[in-house]
Enzyme design. Structure first.
Site, PDB file in Angstrom:
ATOM      1  N   HIS A 190       0.838  -1.211   0.000  1.00 53.95           N
ATOM      2  CA  HIS A 190       0.000   0.000   0.000  1.00 53.95           C
ATOM      3  C   HIS A 190       0.875   1.263   0.000  1.00 53.95           C
ATOM      4  O   HIS A 190       1.907   1.317   0.676  1.00 53.95           O
ATOM      5  CB  HIS A 190      -0.888  -0.020   1.244  1.00 53.95           C
ATOM      6  CG  HIS A 190      -1.978   1.015   1.242  1.00 53.95           C
ATOM      7  ND1 HIS A 190      -1.859   2.219   1.893  1.00 53.95           N
ATOM      8  CD2 HIS A 190      -3.206   1.014   0.670  1.00 53.95           C
ATOM      9  CE1 HIS A 190      -2.972   2.912   1.731  1.00 53.95           C
ATOM     10  NE2 HIS A 190      -3.810   2.210   0.998  1.00 53.95           N
ATOM     11  N   SER A 193      -9.911 -13.968  -2.426  1.00 48.06           N
ATOM     12  CA  SER A 193     -10.084 -12.515  -2.401  1.00 48.06           C
ATOM     13  C   SER A 193     -11.324 -12.084  -3.176  1.00 48.06           C
ATOM     14  O   SER A 193     -11.711 -12.714  -4.161  1.00 48.06           O
ATOM     15  CB  SER A 193      -8.843 -11.849  -3.012  1.00 48.06           C
ATOM     16  OG  SER A 193      -9.101 -10.494  -3.295  1.00 48.06           O
TER      17      SER A 193
HETATM   18  C1  LIG Z   1      -6.829   0.198   2.807  1.00 50.05           C
HETATM   19  C2  LIG Z   1      -5.479  -0.391   2.966  1.00 50.05           C
HETATM   20  C3  LIG Z   1      -4.511   0.221   3.782  1.00 50.05           C
HETATM   21  C4  LIG Z   1      -4.759   1.511   4.490  1.00 50.05           C
HETATM   22  O1  LIG Z   1      -5.765   1.359   5.419  1.00 50.05           O
HETATM   23  P1  LIG Z   1      -6.650   2.627   5.879  1.00 50.05           P
HETATM   24  O2  LIG Z   1      -7.663   1.964   6.760  1.00 50.05           O
HETATM   25  O3  LIG Z   1      -7.211   3.233   4.641  1.00 50.05           O
HETATM   26  O4  LIG Z   1      -5.744   3.535   6.623  1.00 50.05           O
HETATM   27  C5  LIG Z   1      -3.297  -0.412   3.912  1.00 50.05           C
HETATM   28  N1  LIG Z   1      -3.031  -1.558   3.278  1.00 50.05           N
HETATM   29  C6  LIG Z   1      -3.931  -2.178   2.494  1.00 50.05           C
HETATM   30  C7  LIG Z   1      -3.574  -3.469   1.832  1.00 50.05           C
HETATM   31  C8  LIG Z   1      -5.191  -1.612   2.311  1.00 50.05           C
HETATM   32  O5  LIG Z   1      -6.090  -2.237   1.536  1.00 50.05           O
END
Ligand SMILES: *Cc1c(COP(=O)(O)O)cnc(C)c1O
Length: 376
Positions: free
Chosen positions: A126, A327
């Site tokens: 991410h 998924s």
């Molecule tokens: C959405 C997401 C994040 C970030 O999470 P938030 O709740 O938006 O802060 C991090 N990693 C992955 C794989 C995600 O899907």
């Protein structure tokens, strides 16, 4: 409480702005296909709690001087997540502001335990993790991804081999943002063993999939049994919540080592945020009590059904659709910009995805396919 009569009503123009905003959110709410925010929830029985300036400041397991908190529900919620993730008896956790904070917490723990360590993460990690690594000032190396979105184990092993004298801090993707891929944790453990590495840390970013994989038979290993050392899960994704929130879980011994350090400077400040949202544990607790774990298992199965339907329809439309069997993220060829915008699809280079969240129906998929045929 202020006397209502002392607060003047909103000016007509401002009231209209709120009405317009409300209507536009209503319209957009029916077309979230690309982002994993579940919109299927009803928290209206909890609205009365919004009258309190509640705040969950501090460690949920310690007494607090601020009594308007929901620490008790927070502890119960963490206990449920601990069961879902096969956490050891000696675990610790708290409700975060979202997946990002939980990831920051995991890397923070890892760095405090191994200040000289190097974080390894894949290209598909991410986007927020890069910022966390900069903020925490940790050495880090990006590892290649395979076409299916998982970390390339050969590249990982070779890179770890070169830096054998430094503890690896593995940032594992459990459901990547674009492809929903789960990094091969068994393979990662084999590498650590083969290279005789004793000091290491593994954090699992399970923002979306942390509330999916517990309900999937034959899911790849991803939790404390894999094993990993900490996990971040978002609350507003699979569970669904009107505001962002999440859960961070870790091994208690690791948290205590950090807590002692902080105690040394006069505080038992175990969470990243100070003041914390007291409504997040309340809402998530309510969701788990009402929908129930069997309800989430059913929902995940239904989401997979819609995802399979989308793969079929998109494939028939010539869009090369696929998904990992564990998924609800359906990857397909990037369509025209107007379609991306209309359906709030997430895109990256040549691919797009839709995520079959509980509010996404077969009818949504049909409408998307009509648009795709009109504007491929
Ligand atoms: C959405 C997401 C994040 C970030 O999470 P938030 O709740 O938006 O802060 C991090 N990693 C992955 C794989 C995600 O899907």
């Amino acid at each position: 409480m202020p006397d209502d009569r002392t607060i003047p009503p909103l000016a007509e123009a401002d009231r209209k702005r709120l009405d317009d905003l409300y209507h536009s959110l209503q319209v957009e709410n029916g077309r979230i296909l690309g982002y994993p925010c579940n919109g299927a929830f009803d928290y209206s029985p909890l609205y009365r709690f919004l009258a309190f300036p509640a705040n969950n400041v501090g460690d949920p397991y310690l007494p607090s001087n601020y009594h308007l908190n929901t620490h008790e529900l927070e502890r119960e919620l963490i206990a449920t997540f601990a069961t879902l993730t096969h956490a050891p008896e000696a675990h610790w956790g708290y409700v975060t502001s979202g997946g990002t904070e939980g990831n920051m917490y995991g890397i923070f723990l890892a760095r405090e335990l191994y200040p000289e360590g190097i974080v390894y993460h894949s290209e598909d990690t991410h986007y927020s993790v890069n910022k966390i690594l900069r903020a925490l000032h940790v050495r880090n190396i990006m590892i290649r991804s395979r076409p299916d979105g998982t970390i390339d184990l050969e590249d990982l092993e070779e890179t770890i081999r070169i830096h054998r004298d430094v503890p690896p801090l593995i940032f594992a993707n459990v459901g990547t943002t674009m492809k929903g891929a789960v990094d091969d944790l068994a393979g990662i453990h084999r590498i650590l063993k083969r290279r005789a590495i004793q000091s290491y840390y593994i954090h699992a970013d399970a923002a979306l999939s942390g509330m999916i994989l517990p309900f999937v038979d034959g899911a790849p290993p991803w939790d404390f049994q894999a094993p990993v050392d900490s996990i971040s899960i978002s609350g507003h994704k699979m569970i669904g919540c009107p505001f962002p929130c999440g859960v961070a879980l870790a091994r208690k011994a690791n948290v205590e080592r950090i807590a002692r350090r902080v105690e040394y400077i006069g505080s038992l400040d175990t969470t990243i945020a100070g003041s914390r949202n007291a409504f997040a544990p309340l809402f998530l607790w309510y969701a788990l009590k009402t929908v129930g774990l069997d309800g989430y298992r059913r929902r995940v199965r239904e989401c997979f059904g819609v995802a399979d339907y989308a793969v079929g329809r998109l494939t028939a439309a010539g869009c090369h659709a696929w998904r990992h069997p564990y998924s609800n993220t359906v990857v397909f060829d990037r369509p025209a910009e107007a379609v991306v915008r209309k359906w709030q699809l997430a895109v990256n280079d040549g691919i797009a995805h839709l995520i079959a969240m509980p509010h996404v129906t077969r009818a949504h998929v049909d409408q998307l396919v009509v648009d795709l045929r009109e504007r491929p």
